[in-house]
Design a protein around this motif. Structure first.
Motif, PDB file in Angstrom:
ATOM      1  N   GLU A 203     -18.282   2.491  -4.042  1.00 13.16           N
ATOM      2  CA  GLU A 203     -17.465   1.980  -2.949  1.00 13.16           C
ATOM      3  C   GLU A 203     -17.217   3.086  -1.932  1.00 13.16           C
ATOM      4  OE1 GLU A 203     -16.821  -1.208  -2.924  1.00 13.16           O
ATOM      5  OE2 GLU A 203     -17.783  -1.394  -4.894  1.00 13.16           O
ATOM      6  N   TRP A 204     -17.072   2.699  -0.681  1.00 11.76           N
ATOM      7  CA  TRP A 204     -16.779   3.680   0.348  1.00 11.76           C
ATOM      8  C   TRP A 204     -15.464   4.411   0.022  1.00 11.76           C
ATOM      9  CZ3 TRP A 204     -20.249   5.129   3.793  1.00 11.76           C
ATOM     10  CH2 TRP A 204     -21.227   4.234   4.223  1.00 11.76           C
ATOM     11  N   ARG A 205     -15.460   5.727   0.149  1.00 11.56           N
ATOM     12  CA  ARG A 205     -14.216   6.479  -0.007  1.00 11.56           C
ATOM     13  C   ARG A 205     -14.215   7.636   0.986  1.00 11.56           C
ATOM     14  NH1 ARG A 205     -14.451  11.109  -3.562  1.00 11.56           N
ATOM     15  NH2 ARG A 205     -12.212  10.879  -3.842  1.00 11.56           N
ATOM     16  N   ARG A 206     -13.021   8.004   1.423  1.00 11.25           N
ATOM     17  CA  ARG A 206     -12.886   9.100   2.386  1.00 11.25           C
ATOM     18  C   ARG A 206     -12.973  10.438   1.668  1.00 11.25           C
ATOM     19  NH1 ARG A 206     -11.976   9.962   7.466  1.00 11.25           N
ATOM     20  NH2 ARG A 206     -10.825  11.784   8.214  1.00 11.25           N
ATOM     21  N   CYS A 207     -13.749  11.334   2.242  1.00 10.33           N
ATOM     22  CA  CYS A 207     -13.919  12.675   1.690  1.00 10.33           C
ATOM     23  C   CYS A 207     -13.539  13.699   2.753  1.00 10.33           C
ATOM     24  CB  CYS A 207     -15.365  12.913   1.261  1.00 10.33           C
ATOM     25  SG  CYS A 207     -15.993  11.714   0.064  1.00 10.33           S
ATOM     26  N   GLU A 208     -12.741  14.660   2.369  1.00 10.33           N
ATOM     27  CA  GLU A 208     -12.357  15.747   3.267  1.00 10.33           C
ATOM     28  C   GLU A 208     -12.473  17.059   2.493  1.00 10.33           C
ATOM     29  OE1 GLU A 208      -9.024  14.157   6.328  1.00 10.33           O
ATOM     30  OE2 GLU A 208      -8.424  14.170   4.213  1.00 10.33           O
ATOM     31  N   VAL A 209     -13.167  18.018   3.067  1.00  5.40           N
ATOM     32  CA  VAL A 209     -13.355  19.321   2.420  1.00  5.40           C
ATOM     33  C   VAL A 209     -13.033  20.410   3.422  1.00  5.40           C
ATOM     34  CG1 VAL A 209     -15.009  20.880   1.349  1.00  5.40           C
ATOM     35  CG2 VAL A 209     -15.100  18.451   0.840  1.00  5.40           C
ATOM     36  N   SER A 210     -12.161  21.327   3.015  1.00  2.00           N
ATOM     37  CA  SER A 210     -11.817  22.470   3.857  1.00  2.00           C
ATOM     38  C   SER A 210     -12.661  23.668   3.457  1.00  2.00           C
ATOM     39  CB  SER A 210     -10.331  22.811   3.711  1.00  2.00           C
ATOM     40  OG  SER A 210      -9.541  21.739   4.150  1.00  2.00           O
ATOM     41  N   LEU A 211     -13.121  24.420   4.444  1.00  2.00           N
ATOM     42  CA  LEU A 211     -13.979  25.576   4.211  1.00  2.00           C
ATOM     43  C   LEU A 211     -13.439  26.754   5.005  1.00  2.00           C
ATOM     44  CD1 LEU A 211     -16.094  22.903   5.029  1.00  2.00           C
ATOM     45  CD2 LEU A 211     -17.487  24.363   3.564  1.00  2.00           C
ATOM     46  N   VAL A 212     -13.267  27.873   4.329  1.00  2.00           N
ATOM     47  CA  VAL A 212     -12.802  29.100   4.969  1.00  2.00           C
ATOM     48  C   VAL A 212     -14.019  29.969   5.256  1.00  2.00           C
ATOM     49  CG1 VAL A 212     -11.326  31.125   4.797  1.00  2.00           C
ATOM     50  CG2 VAL A 212     -10.625  28.962   3.745  1.00  2.00           C
ATOM     51  N   VAL A 213     -14.261  30.235   6.544  1.00  2.00           N
ATOM     52  CA  VAL A 213     -15.463  30.973   6.950  1.00  2.00           C
ATOM     53  C   VAL A 213     -15.235  32.464   6.762  1.00  2.00           C
ATOM     54  CG1 VAL A 213     -16.999  31.478   8.889  1.00  2.00           C
ATOM     55  CG2 VAL A 213     -16.095  29.166   8.568  1.00  2.00           C
TER      56      VAL A 213
ATOM     57  N   GLN B  27     -12.310  17.320  -8.950  1.00  2.00           N
ATOM     58  CA  GLN B  27     -12.993  16.142  -9.484  1.00  2.00           C
ATOM     59  C   GLN B  27     -12.059  15.161 -10.207  1.00  2.00           C
ATOM     60  OE1 GLN B  27     -15.782  17.361 -12.606  1.00  2.00           O
ATOM     61  NE2 GLN B  27     -14.449  19.067 -13.129  1.00  2.00           N
ATOM     62  N   TYR B  28     -10.898  15.608 -10.656  1.00  2.00           N
ATOM     63  CA  TYR B  28     -10.037  14.727 -11.447  1.00  2.00           C
ATOM     64  C   TYR B  28      -9.468  13.574 -10.615  1.00  2.00           C
ATOM     65  CZ  TYR B  28     -10.274  18.822 -14.477  1.00  2.00           C
ATOM     66  OH  TYR B  28     -10.728  19.872 -15.237  1.00  2.00           O
ATOM     67  N   ALA B  29      -9.330  13.793  -9.307  1.00  2.00           N
ATOM     68  CA  ALA B  29      -8.741  12.759  -8.455  1.00  2.00           C
ATOM     69  C   ALA B  29      -9.577  11.487  -8.437  1.00  2.00           C
ATOM     70  CB  ALA B  29      -8.573  13.296  -7.038  1.00  2.00           C
ATOM     71  N   ALA B  30     -10.881  11.598  -8.695  1.00  2.00           N
ATOM     72  CA  ALA B  30     -11.771  10.434  -8.646  1.00  2.00           C
ATOM     73  C   ALA B  30     -11.952   9.766 -10.001  1.00  2.00           C
ATOM     74  CB  ALA B  30     -13.138  10.858  -8.097  1.00  2.00           C
ATOM     75  N   LEU B  31     -11.233  10.213 -11.025  1.00  2.00           N
ATOM     76  CA  LEU B  31     -11.381   9.638 -12.355  1.00  2.00           C
ATOM     77  C   LEU B  31     -10.762   8.249 -12.438  1.00  2.00           C
ATOM     78  CD1 LEU B  31     -10.519  12.713 -14.589  1.00  2.00           C
ATOM     79  CD2 LEU B  31     -12.684  11.470 -14.608  1.00  2.00           C
TER      80      LEU B  31
ATOM     81  N   VAL C  10       2.908  11.628  -5.702  1.00  2.00           N
ATOM     82  CA  VAL C  10       1.987  12.586  -5.082  1.00  2.00           C
ATOM     83  C   VAL C  10       0.656  12.526  -5.826  1.00  2.00           C
ATOM     84  CG1 VAL C  10       1.579  14.996  -4.480  1.00  2.00           C
ATOM     85  CG2 VAL C  10       3.909  14.058  -4.388  1.00  2.00           C
ATOM     86  N   LYS C  11      -0.407  12.363  -5.086  1.00  2.00           N
ATOM     87  CA  LYS C  11      -1.729  12.193  -5.689  1.00  2.00           C
ATOM     88  C   LYS C  11      -2.287  13.529  -6.192  1.00  2.00           C
ATOM     89  CE  LYS C  11      -2.928   8.288  -2.684  1.00  2.00           C
ATOM     90  NZ  LYS C  11      -3.844   7.818  -1.605  1.00  2.00           N
ATOM     91  N   LEU C  12      -3.240  13.425  -7.094  1.00  2.00           N
ATOM     92  CA  LEU C  12      -4.003  14.609  -7.488  1.00  2.00           C
ATOM     93  C   LEU C  12      -4.768  15.141  -6.286  1.00  2.00           C
ATOM     94  CD1 LEU C  12      -5.455  13.366 -10.897  1.00  2.00           C
ATOM     95  CD2 LEU C  12      -3.548  14.948 -10.575  1.00  2.00           C
ATOM     96  N   VAL C  13      -4.978  16.423  -6.251  1.00  2.00           N
ATOM     97  CA  VAL C  13      -5.696  17.044  -5.137  1.00  2.00           C
ATOM     98  C   VAL C  13      -7.193  16.877  -5.370  1.00  2.00           C
ATOM     99  CG1 VAL C  13      -6.104  19.167  -3.846  1.00  2.00           C
ATOM    100  CG2 VAL C  13      -3.825  18.691  -4.773  1.00  2.00           C
ATOM    101  N   GLY C  14      -7.857  16.257  -4.432  1.00  2.00           N
ATOM    102  CA  GLY C  14      -9.307  16.110  -4.522  1.00  2.00           C
ATOM    103  C   GLY C  14     -10.003  17.240  -3.792  1.00  2.00           C
ATOM    104  N   ASN C  15     -11.096  16.917  -3.169  1.00  2.00           N
ATOM    105  CA  ASN C  15     -11.838  17.939  -2.437  1.00  2.00           C
ATOM    106  C   ASN C  15     -11.301  18.144  -1.024  1.00  2.00           C
ATOM    107  OD1 ASN C  15     -13.979  18.834  -4.297  1.00  2.00           O
ATOM    108  ND2 ASN C  15     -14.448  16.658  -4.316  1.00  2.00           N
ATOM    109  N   ASN C  16     -10.316  17.346  -0.669  1.00  2.00           N
ATOM    110  CA  ASN C  16      -9.619  17.601   0.582  1.00  2.00           C
ATOM    111  C   ASN C  16      -8.393  18.449   0.274  1.00  2.00           C
ATOM    112  OD1 ASN C  16      -8.369  15.615  -0.905  1.00  2.00           O
ATOM    113  ND2 ASN C  16      -7.588  14.541   0.870  1.00  2.00           N
ATOM    114  N   GLY C  17      -7.537  18.640   1.236  1.00  2.00           N
ATOM    115  CA  GLY C  17      -6.290  19.344   0.967  1.00  2.00           C
ATOM    116  C   GLY C  17      -6.227  20.687   1.655  1.00  2.00           C
TER     117      GLY C  17
END
Length: 843
Positions: free
Chosen positions: A367-377, A222-226, A424-431
């Motif tokens: 505002e529109w922003r790109r969201c990427e989330v990785s999920l381990v099944v 969550q910190y990346a969106a602050l 290098v950016k903070l890690v958001g919900n992508n990565g």
């Protein structure tokens, strides 16, 4: 809507009339010196023998005498209660057998309600004087205090939409850390007028708690969106941390990996459906040339349901495979004024509907922003899986474009991100998983620095040698153990059936599920044991089986039983006084309340005796789980929510182990998988028996019960109606409807075996309710009613070693009248005209 008072329900059910039994929470002349008065357990002021200290897994005073703490939380207004109530409140705690309270949530508001001045940072002198007075009276009556430094106090200029208490961010944002240092200095350096001591020096302070239920690791993306004022200082620290661990951008990129492979598994808008279980909302396909991809889904949640899963978007039957990683990507935005987040995960689309891939919380902006989330099944075992976007039952408008699900992880570094330039950016919900591990390790180091600074203030500047804990171990998942490592004790909280809010006819009410800890809610109790760290005392500073749960009276006896068997050092329920209750009211008015619930209060003396006198033998054997520190980081990194623990079951330890032997965790440096010192298989049959043989959990369906058969304590709690229970030389025969619930305990008041004790307390508890309490058919209290509290008669015949006399005690613990015994002085009939929950047996 059908609403029934208690009297109407009893009349319809043909049950005997319940009797009034309101146990006071303030001492009076009637409670002073009563037949049931455990003040002798607190024979001296708190701290009379010096500071409490951690010695191995025990808390001891300066004589080396072990001390077990049991009590409750005093919250909100009430640590600064009116002076005329403070002394009777403290005296009554001691009379009931308690020796510790937790000053909690008193930093929530400005005076006169809270302890803060108008700046919400400094202490109000008048309210501080009231806190000083109450502390002095507690100390006088042998009651220690767990002193919380931060619970609910907000900070200046908090970012929009952030938790109002400043949680998570106050571990990493420098102005908020400095605020905590100032508050701690002002309070701990303050000299109490009535004790003559600073709180830093007072041995009546059992432990100092830095920051309640908090971690930098919850939803760590969550910190990346602050806003930049918050994110940029953290990003600078992140880049400095990376430079200390990697020589170049190229080395960093190799370590982080990444890249999407294979075809689209969910493309566009068509596969998505709106699952609306409760509340109202719509899902609409929108066309807009200015939007990403020219079209998007607009999801409007206009009215909440009654549970977190009542508003979800799902793509069904996604073709994922076990133990592989997938990335959901999309462009998203939210409408101002509504919710600004969505929870993403994968779950089975058939029973038991469990998660197969823990996702994360995605923060959106207008505002529109790109969201990427990785999920381990995990392993769906051939069952169909669906992709979920959950609104968490919050109202809001969410626009989603370009929804895509592919195997693999996103590229970790965007063009222009260079380690050498600190960009290098903070890690958001992508990565990638590599990014996640590093980012979690970085935040763990931030937490370690935070704890070190607060501890330096307490130890070096203020010269206090009080025990210190930061927060509860499970906050931050397995990494919570790393944060708590410097502390003298390990602490945990648990609510086996936590209160929840429901809407009835447009109004909000607090209620609980009707769950018993001898049935489905046992996991909420025993799972505490999975967090205990070897070599340190273990505290439970919040626990409750909350009202209006009809089984709420199980709270103290079951916690005391497991705490005694496991050898824990502090047990506090939640809460003695809170927003919804007040001293001297005499009946229940809150789902978080203990005072006014005569069922819970009636079991406190027996539970305090059992626990403080060590009447239940501790475990003879132990299983220890050795956990490498890297395994902690890997566990938390797998769950972007920040709650993932390590698995005891993967190491061959059954979930029932806390009722079979002692349990503890040992942390070691390095990598590897957690390993158990030995396997603990699941017990065969329905009987779960401790290795001492003194405690049995009988899981027989419809007749579940917990039994204690120790020389100086006998206890049965559960669905015992129509049963005969044999506990050594004591037999308990319960009448009433088959399978009805009750609790009965015989506990020696002098610590001697039941057969020879001079004084024995018999506690018998069924259900309790207020007079004219009104509930709907789901048990939701629409009107708490008034006093007196009414208690359900429990038909019970007790056969035991001969006693000279049996007397019924009244609500104050005073003898009400002799109870007839059989001719051989061995048999006592309870539940008739005695109208009591307490009996005193003497020889």
């Amino acid at each position: 809507m059908l609403v029934l008072t208690l009297a109407a329900q009893l009349l319809l059910a043909g049950e005997p009339a319940w009797f009034p039994f309101s146990i006071p929470d303030l001492a009076t002349a009637a409670t002073d010196g009563a037949d049931l008065d455990l003040s002798y357990l607190n024979a001296e002021p708190a701290g009379a023998h010096g500071r409490l200290r951690a010695r191995g897994e025990q808390v001891v005073d300066e004589r080396g005498q072990p001390v077990r703490l049991i009590g409750s939380n005093i919250t909100d207004f009430w640590p600064m209660m009116p002076k005329e109530q403070a002394e009777p409140a403290a005296r009554r705690l001691a009379q009931l057998g308690m020796n510790c309270v937790r000053f909690h949530y008193y930093d929530w508001d400005v005076a006169p309600r809270g302890i803060l001045n108008a700046d919400r940072q400094t202490l109000n002198p008048e309210k501080l004087d009231q806190l000083d007075w109450f502390f002095a009276k507690l100390k006088q009556h042998g009651v220690y205090v767990d002193l919380n430094l931060h619970v609910a106090r907000g900070y200046a200029d908090m970012p929009p939409g952030w938790d109002w208490m400043g949680k998570h961010l106050d571990f990493v944002h420098e102005p908020y850390i400095e605020s905590q240092l100032r508050f701690a200095r002002e309070l701990l350096d303050h000299r109490n007028t009535y004790t003559g001591l600073r709180y830093a020096d007072d041995p009546g302070v059992a432990v100092i708690e830095l920051n309640n239920e908090n971690t930098a690791l919850t939803n760590w993306g969550q910190y990346a969106a602050l806003p930049a004022a918050f994110s940029e200082p953290l990003r600078a620290k992140w880049n400095a941390w990376l430079k200390a661990h990697y020589p170049s951008t190229e080395a960093l990129a190799r370590a982080w990996g990444g890249g999407l492979v294979g075809p689209e598994l969910v493309r566009g808008m068509d596969p998505w459906a709106y699952q609306k279980v409760g509340g109202h909302g719509t899902l609409t396909a929108m066309v807009d040339a200015t939007a990403p991809t020219g079209k998007y889904l607009r999801w409007d949640v206009t009215a909440p349901g009654t549970a977190f899963y009542h508003h979800q978007l799902m793509a069904s039957s996604v073709p994922v495979q076990a133990r592989r990683t997938y990335t959901l990507s999309f462009m998203g935005r939210c409408r101002p004024g509504g919710s600004d987040y969505l929870d993403l995960s994968m779950m089975l689309q058939v029973e038991p509907w469990s998660q197969v891939a823990a996702g994360s919380r995605v923060k959106l902006t207008p505002e529109w922003r790109r969201c990427e989330v990785s999920l381990v099944v995990g392993d769906p075992a051939g069952r169909p899986v669906r992709m979920n976007l959950n609104a968490d039952n919050q109202m809001g408008t969410f626009d989603l474009a370009g929804l895509s699900l592919r195997e693999g992880e996103p590229d970790p570094l965007a063009p222009g991100e260079r380690l050498e330039t600190g960009s290098v950016k903070l890690v958001g919900n992508n990565g990638t998983s590599g990014q996640a591990r590093d980012y979690v390790a970085f935040l763990v180091d931030c937490e370690a620095d935070y704890v070190a600074r607060l501890r330096r203030l307490i130890r070096d500047e203020l010269r206090s040698d009080a025990m210190v804990l930061c927060t509860q171990a499970s906050y931050g998942g397995a990494c919570g153990w790393l944060r708590e490592a410097p502390g003298e004790v390990t602490d945990m909280h648990a609510y086996p059936a936590h209160p929840r809010q429901v809407t009835v006819d447009g109004r909000q009410y607090w209620t609980t599920d009707a769950k018993s800890m001898v049935r489905e809610a046992n996991g909420g109790l025993r799972s505490l044991a999975n967090w205990r760290v070897a070599g340190k005392p273990f505290f439970v500073t919040e626990f409750d089986l909350n009202p209006p749960n009809p089984y709420a009276a199980e709270c103290f006896p079951l916690l005391a039983t497991l705490g005694s068997y496991q050898g824990w050092s502090c047990l506090l329920d939640y809460a003695w006084y809170n927003f919804g209750s007040s001293p001297g009211r005499g009946y229940l008015t809150s789902a978080f309340g203990t005072t006014g619930h005569s069922g819970q209060m009636a079991m406190i003396p027996a539970s305090a005796l059992l626990y403080r006198l060590g009447l239940v033998k501790p475990a003879e054997q132990r299983v220890e789980l050795t956990v490498p520190q890297a395994a902690c980081i890997a566990a938390t990194a797998r769950d972007r929510g920040g709650w993932q623990a390590v698995s005891w079951s993967d190491a061959g330890v059954d979930s029932l182990a806390p009722w079979l032997c002692g349990t503890a965790v040992t942390l070691v440096p390095g990598e590897g998988q957690p390993k158990a010192s030995r396997a603990v298989p699941a017990p065969q049959g329905q009987q779960v028996v401790t290795d001492t043989g003194q405690v049995t959990w009988d899981r027989t369906r419809g007749a579940e019960r917990l039994l204690v058969n120790a020389p100086a304590a006998r206890l049965v709690a559960g669905f015992v109606g129509g049963q005969t229970v044999e506990l050594g030389d004591v037999t308990l025969h319960f009448g009433g409807a088959p399978g009805s619930h009750a609790i009965a305990a015989l506990v020696s008041l002098d610590g001697q075996p039941i057969r020879s004790a001079k004084r024995v307390l018999l506690s018998v508890v069924g259900r309790v309710r207020n007079t004219e309490q009104k509930t709907n058919v789901d048990g939701v209290p629409l009107d708490w009613g008034r006093g007196p509290v009414l208690a359900e008669p429990v038909p019970l015949t007790v056969t035991m070693p001969p006693v000279a006399k049996a007397v019924a005690l009244d609500e104050n613990g005073r003898a009400r009248g002799a109870q007839p015994l059989s001719s051989d002085r061995r048999k006592l009939e309870c539940g008739g005209g005695a109208a009591t929950m307490w009996y005193l047996l003497t020889r």
